[in-house]
Design an enzyme around this catalytic site. Structure first.
Site, short mmCIF file in Angstrom:
data_model
loop_
_atom_site.label_atom_id
_atom_site.label_comp_id
_atom_site.label_asym_id
_atom_site.label_seq_id
_atom_site.Cartn_x
_atom_site.Cartn_y
_atom_site.Cartn_z
N GLU A 114 9.10 16.15 15.68
CA GLU A 114 9.37 16.17 14.24
C GLU A 114 8.43 17.16 13.55
OE1 GLU A 114 8.23 12.71 11.84
OE2 GLU A 114 10.19 12.80 10.89
N GLU B 152 10.28 1.68 10.19
CA GLU B 152 11.17 2.82 9.91
C GLU B 152 10.36 4.08 10.16
OE1 GLU B 152 14.27 2.41 9.30
OE2 GLU B 152 14.27 0.27 8.87
N CYS C 45 13.18 11.92 5.87
CA CYS C 45 13.35 11.50 7.26
C CYS C 45 14.79 11.71 7.73
CB CYS C 45 12.96 10.04 7.41
SG CYS C 45 13.85 8.98 6.25
N LYS D 43 0.84 -1.20 0.00
CA LYS D 43 0.00 0.00 0.00
C LYS D 43 0.88 1.25 0.00
CE LYS D 43 -2.11 2.52 3.20
NZ LYS D 43 -2.10 3.81 2.49
P1 NAD Z 1 2.04 8.09 8.06
O1 NAD Z 1 2.46 7.28 9.22
O2 NAD Z 1 0.89 9.00 8.21
O3 NAD Z 1 1.69 7.15 6.82
C1 NAD Z 1 2.62 6.23 6.27
C2 NAD Z 1 1.85 5.11 5.58
O4 NAD Z 1 1.18 4.36 6.58
C3 NAD Z 1 0.78 5.58 4.62
O5 NAD Z 1 0.68 4.66 3.56
C4 NAD Z 1 -0.48 5.53 5.48
O6 NAD Z 1 -1.66 5.38 4.74
C5 NAD Z 1 -0.20 4.32 6.33
N1 NAD Z 1 -0.84 4.30 7.64
C6 NAD Z 1 -1.16 5.35 8.44
N2 NAD Z 1 -1.73 4.92 9.58
C7 NAD Z 1 -1.75 3.57 9.51
C8 NAD Z 1 -2.22 2.54 10.38
N3 NAD Z 1 -2.79 2.83 11.55
N4 NAD Z 1 -2.09 1.25 10.00
C9 NAD Z 1 -1.51 0.94 8.81
N5 NAD Z 1 -1.08 1.87 7.93
C10 NAD Z 1 -1.18 3.17 8.28
O7 NAD Z 1 3.35 8.86 7.58
P2 NAD Z 1 3.47 9.92 6.39
O8 NAD Z 1 2.89 11.20 6.87
O9 NAD Z 1 3.00 9.31 5.13
O10 NAD Z 1 5.05 10.04 6.26
C11 NAD Z 1 5.83 10.90 7.02
C12 NAD Z 1 6.50 10.17 8.15
O11 NAD Z 1 7.29 9.10 7.65
C13 NAD Z 1 7.46 11.05 8.93
O12 NAD Z 1 7.31 10.82 10.30
C14 NAD Z 1 8.84 10.57 8.46
O13 NAD Z 1 9.90 10.78 9.37
C15 NAD Z 1 8.58 9.12 8.27
N6 NAD Z 1 9.58 8.52 7.38
C16 NAD Z 1 10.50 7.68 7.94
C17 NAD Z 1 11.47 7.12 7.13
C18 NAD Z 1 12.52 6.18 7.69
O14 NAD Z 1 13.18 5.52 6.91
N7 NAD Z 1 12.69 6.10 8.99
C19 NAD Z 1 11.49 7.41 5.76
C20 NAD Z 1 10.53 8.28 5.25
C21 NAD Z 1 9.57 8.82 6.06
#
Ligand code: NAD
Length: 485
Positions: free
Chosen positions: A389, A253, A287, A178
């Site tokens: 963050e 991650e 990130c 997804k």
């Molecule tokens: P998010 O957690 O809102 O969403 C990420 C993904 O998870 C999306 O596909 C979303 O639909 C899904 N999702 C959200 N809630 C969920 C749940 N309860 N169960 C299953 N899936 C769920 O994050 P975002 O806003 O899309 O991305 C930004 C975040 O990602 C920031 O915190 C950033 O630091 C982090 N990030 C981390 C890394 C890393 O490698 N550590 C890399 C890129 C981004």
């Protein structure tokens, strides 16, 4: 092959493109203009279930497919990404708001590299053997897990989507994937590419939808045995709370609040140029961006003057135009979150050295989500601005007097993803690197990625590592076999 983007995107299940069973769609918005340009399936647990059923049909045949055949198919996917790189880069920029030059140079290039890397990697992946007391020999089988879930965020859409899918497929698993509902387009196009490359139907299934419904349905489905997730710490905690009691294998991650530590004895020009990139690349929505800049007190004023000068010179606007270094923020919700964080910084007593406002580039972009690159000083390590963050074009400056103070500031958050250290004293750099609470450290550089290295964070930045053998180990189960001879 022709990669068109239809108005209604569809799920890719069992080799077919099909709409959501509910018939419901979600708007997909171009953040540079604020206009809806497509709709994506608002999938739920029923769509996820048919994807799992499709995967079940081919799970064993894919696991039994020879390594060479898996290599050939995944390598073909990489070649097709390369062949269609311009279409994919344009789609990524339209969907995400990032500059087109960045989509080309980083996102799409790396998506192909991910497939190429794991296609070849699986040909060399070896398992262990241990001889014991001249009487027993143990060998370890590393077998595919079965059906795995891959959930990715919006900041590096195709790049991070493929970073999970490629090793999962290479290791012989079927995948239910997804992408973020905010940036679904290149993931949709990947389905077309996988089909063209000859990936058997049902091996890769791409389901679109929101996190709380579609994402959670993937995490909860009993047929899915492991979850590889990249996203926020908040969602990671929610996923862990569902997956842990049923003992699903988890790779998380998560977020970061990375320090960028600058000592007076560094290569000044290189540090300044790279710090501008590590602060504001992709509008600060990586990130690994260094959002807390820690500067040795003796060069604090000199750094501040030069850095603010360079930040003010960054051009923000239409992401399709090569002269713009900064594009749009990914969504209205995220734009508002960043503006709120800037207001909070002011309320906490922070001084804005530059930026802090939204930008209206006018014309077609009058309704887009643009924010000035922002530099803030005067806030201590305990302020929310320095602990939470923000994930936008916002950095803070703090001064330190010695290594101990630098470490204290650097380690003063709940996150532990990455860190940069700038100094020409390699002993000092190694000392700081060994004591920093982070999974990834760069010395005199930033974002240099060798795909063989372990990638991931500690503390609230996640569990587990991606990349190289770490990823192939995650996507396989180790089974030890002991023989007496
Ligand atoms: P998010 O957690 O809102 O969403 C990420 C993904 O998870 C999306 O596909 C979303 O639909 C899904 N999702 C959200 N809630 C969920 C749940 N309860 N169960 C299953 N899936 C769920 O994050 P975002 O806003 O899309 O991305 C930004 C975040 O990602 C920031 O915190 C950033 O630091 C982090 N990030 C981390 C890394 C890393 O490698 N550590 C890399 C890129 C981004």
């Amino acid at each position: 092959m022709q990669l068109d983007i239809p108005y209604h995107l569809e799920n890719f299940i069992g080799g077919n493109f099909i709409g959501p069973l509910s018939g419901q769609f979600i708007d997909n918005i171009n953040p540079a203009t604020g206009a809806v340009f497509a709709q994506i399936p608002n999938s739920n647990e029923k769509d996820v279930d048919i994807a799992v059923q499709a995967a079940k049909k081919v799970q064993h045949s894919w696991a039994a497919t020879s390594l060479e055949q898996r290599f050939l198919i995944l390598n073909k996917i990489a070649a097709l990404i390369d062949e269609n790189s311009e279409v994919l880069a344009q789609a990524e920029t339209k969907d995400n708001g990032k500059p087109l030059w960045l989509s080309r140079k980083v996102d799409i290039y790396r998506a192909a590299a991910n497939f190429r890397f794991f296609a070849t990697g699986i040909m060399h992946f070896a398992s262990e053997s241990h001889a014991s007391e001249n009487k027993y020999i143990n060998y370890t089988l590393r077998q595919p897990i079965g059906i795995v879930g891959c959930i990715s965020p919006w900041n590096l859409p195709l790049y991070l989507f493929t970073w999970k899918i490629a090793p999962a497929l290479a290791a012989g698993n079927c995948v239910i994937a997804k992408p973020s509902e905010v940036t679904p387009v290149t993931a949709f196009l990947l389905g077309k590419i996988a089909r063209e490359a000859g990936l058997p139907d049902g091996v890769l299934n791409i389901v679109h939808g929101e996190g709380a419904t579609c994402g959670e349905a993937i995490v909860k489905h009993p047929g899915i045995k492991a979850i590889s997730f990249t996203g926020s710490t908040r969602a990671g905690a929610q996923i862990a709370s569902i997956a842990a009691p049923v003992f699903k294998k988890l790779s998380l991650e998560l977020g970061g609040k990375n320090p960028n530590i600058i000592f007076a004895d560094c290569d000044w020009e290189k540090m300044l140029k790279t710090t501008l990139q590590s602060s504001f690349s992709n509008q600060g929505q990586i990130c690994l961006c260094g959002s807390r800049i820690l500067i040795e007190a003796s060069v604090y004023e000199k750094f501040k003057k030069k850095f603010v000068e360079k930040t003010k010179a960054l051009k923000t606007g239409d992401p399709m135009q090569p002269e713009n270094q900064q594009g749009a923020i990914v969504s209205k919700i995220h734009f508002e979150k960043i503006m709120h964080a800037i207001q909070l910084a002011k309320d906490e007593g922070g001084k804005l050295l530059c930026g802090g406002n939204s930008i209206n580039p006018g014309g077609d972009f009058a309704n887009g989500y643009f924010i000035e690159p922002t530099v803030i000083e005067g806030l201590g390590p305990g302020c929310k601005t320095n602990t939470d963050e923000i994930f936008g074009p916002v950095v803070t400056l703090q001064a330190f007097n010695n290594v101990e103070e630098a470490l204290e500031l650097a380690n003063a958050t709940q996150y532990g993803l990455a860190c940069s250290i700038w100094t020409s004293n390699i002993s000092k750099a190694n000392n700081v690197a060994s004591r920093i609470e982070a999974g990834i450290v760069w010395i005199n550089c930033w974002l240099q990625r060798d795909l063989r290295t372990p990638f991931g964070g500690i503390k609230n930045s996640g569990i587990g590592r991606e990349g190289g053998w770490e990823a192939l180990k995650f996507f396989t189960e180790a089974k030890n076999v002991c023989i007496e001879y």
